[in-house]
Every structure is written in C-alpha cells, then in structure tokens.
Scaffold this active site. Structure first.
Site: not given
Length: 360
Positions: A180, A324
């Site tokens: 998500c 990331c």
C-alpha cells in the site's frame, strides 16, 4: 442483556450464541487497515478476548484507512491506541497486547492461545507464516488482503478446507506486487474487506451460516462488483496436503525471495553510519518524482528499472545500501545487485517511510 439485546432476539444467536462469543479468543495479526474495522466490530459483537499482534506506531499516513486510530494517537503505539478504542466500544472485552513482529520464532507460541486468527498483514512472508502456523496448530485463518481498489477475503485452514498455499503455492517475485505504501490504497477499501473478515469470524464462532471456506470473495470498488472463485484443498500441498513436507516454520523472507534479517539495515543504524562518515554508497531506487519529494541526504538516484544498466556507476568494493519507499523495491534492487556479484549489500527495512518515522 441490554448491550446485546439486538443479538439476543436473533434465533441464530440468542443467549447461547452470545455466550459463545463471550468465550471466544480471537487473534488479530495487525492493527492497521484490515485490523481496525475487524477489531472494532468483534469488540462490539462481544468477543471475550481479542489478542492483537503489532509492533508499529501510529503515523499520519495511516489515518485515512486505519479508523481505530485518531489524530491524537499519532506517535503512539498502535497496540495502545487500538486497546483504548476497543475498551471504549466495549469495556467487557479483554485485550491482550503482543508488542512484537510475528516471526517464525514466536508465531506458534502466540497463536496457540487463540481459537481463530484474523490475518490483517500486508506482505507475503507474513501471510505464509500465519498460514503455516495455523495449519500446524489446527487454527482457522480468516484471511483478507487489499490492493489499490481491490480486495479479497476467504477462510483458510478450516477442517477439510484449503489453506493459503493451496491458492498461492509460490510467492510472486520480489517487487512484483507493491505494498500500500508503494501503490496506494482507497481508504474505505480495508473497511469493507475488514468487515467481511469480522462477519466470517462471528459466523465461525456461532456455527451459523455458510462461511467462506473454499470460496474466495473478490471485491472491486470502482465498479462496485463482487465475484466468487471456488478454491479447493490441494492434496499435494506441502503444508496441509496428504504428505506434508513443511512440518515446522521456515525462513519466510528467504522463501519469498527477500533479504534475510542479516541483509537488511534499520533506519537508526543507517543514521549512525552516516554520522560516522563510514565509506558506503547509498542508492535510492525510487522514481525521480518521488526523489524530489523526499530523500535521504547523500543518496544517489538510480530508479529500479534502470539499475541493471547502471551497475558500472557503483563501486563494488564499497558496501552498498539501497532504499525505496517501503522496502519492496529495495528488496528487488538487493537481489539484482547480489546476482550481479555485489557482495556487501543491505536493504533499508521499511524504506524511507521508516527513516522519516524513526530518524527525521
């Protein structure tokens, strides 16, 4: 009697059913998007013991979907926030807090004490871990998952029914299915899927209706469509089949192709390396637009899709740390570098999201 009066007049519930709910012990794995509505409605329904496994704190980005927490809870433990909300809904519910990450070392010990497990996790290693632990302990797993505008729910590990591995024998390659935090999620979506999980849990406790055993319910929010897929128990399943080959919990990060704990680094350790000016290369593998919004000072931008063609820009003699947004693309980058012969590579656990929460 007054609190549960609308339950008591239902023939399928009545006093005997409400007593079953009172005697039930349900474990929620995660107090996030799926765990929030499930916890609130199981508490309101009168489930006697609710255990919650979570190790995270409430973040502002959680609040558009994790409705058990409020703005005043930002920075608090999700366990404490959830417990307070549950007690406000129904002070008769006993909340058991498990402040830990569910791992192969503690899963059997924790899950053993409960009748039903509600899987509200958001990553593949945890889903396989919950599934295998439920099979080994003979516990029913009420499963749900969400992705952007889509969700799914079913009941795994019920007697005679399939388990998660029957549906998904192998995990997808690292980075193929973003979390998500990477892909986004419609805020109301986990509410719908979580309430389906709560409904199935109550039905299982009562022994009422037809549970989602052998049926995968798929929901697509933009088209407001539900559809159902039949799933069967696989007699050759390595964990629940006729001749199981998995008889104990394994290393689920490695099974899913992710870096093991010894190949990751937490935000505070990385901060210490930066402050000590240790020689290493810090690589951001996100996209340029993400890099412009926020970054770790001193990092070099090499988007994941470009990494295989830009390896010559990295010093193989130095340690390399990749990151990331939430750790998924970092895991893929870690695998690319290791396959290319880089021997000293670490992935930042939780990505820049963990960095901003724990360091910034």
């Amino acid at each position: 009697m007054l609190r549960y009066s609308r339950h008591l007049i239902l023939p399928e519930v009545g006093v005997p059913g409400q007593e079953k709910l009172k005697a039930a012990r349900v474990l929620l794995v995660g107090a996030g998007g799926l765990g929030s509505p499930t916890a609130l409605y199981l508490a309101a329904s009168g489930v006697g013991v609710l255990g919650i496994v979570d190790f995270d704190d409430v973040d502002l980005t959680n609040l558009h979907r994790q409705v058990i927490h409020g703005t005043s809870d930002v920075g608090r433990s999700k366990l404490d926030s959830a417990a307070d909300a549950i007690q406000d809904v129904n002070p008769n519910v006993h909340v058991v807090k498990h402040r830990a990450m569910l791992t192969s070392e503690n899963a059997l010990e924790i899950i053993r004490e409960y009748d039903y497990v509600v899987d509200g996790t958001d990553n593949f290693p945890s889903r396989y871990l919950v599934n295998d632990a439920c099979v080994l302990l003979g516990k029913t797993n009420v499963y749900g998952s969400i992705y952007r505008f889509e969700g799914q729910a079913t009941v795994f590990c019920a007697p005679g029914g399939p388990c998660y591995r029957c549906l998904y024998p192998e995990p997808p390659p690292p980075g193929m299915v973003p979390s998500c935090a990477e892909a986004g999620v419609l805020g109301v979506l986990p509410g719908i899927v979580g309430l389906i999980q709560a409904t199935e849990t109550v039905k299982l406790i009562l022994g009422a209706g037809e549970p989602l055993v052998g049926r995968l319910l798929l929901y697509e929010a933009l088209g407001m469509r539900f559809r159902e897929v039949r799933i069967r128990r696989d007699p050759d399943c390595p964990v629940c089949g006729e001749h199981p080959t998995i008889t104990k919990l394994i290393d689920y990060e490695r099974f899913c192709g992710l870096p093991g704990r010894d190949e990751t680094i937490d935000a505070q350790t990385l901060q210490g390396m930066i402050e000590r000016h240790e020689p290493f290369t810090l690589v951001d593998v996100r996209e340029p637009d993400e890099y412009e919004v926020n970054r770790i000072e001193g990092s070099k931008l090499i988007p994941l899709g470009e990494l295989p063609d830009r390896l010559d820009e990295l010093d193989r003699t130095k340690q390399t740390v990749v990151y990331c947004q939430a750790g998924i693309r970092g895991a893929k980058a870690h695998a690319i570098l290791r396959d290319a012969g880089f021997e000293n590579v670490l992935n930042l656990r939780g990505g820049i999201g963990e960095w901003e929460r724990d360091v910034s």
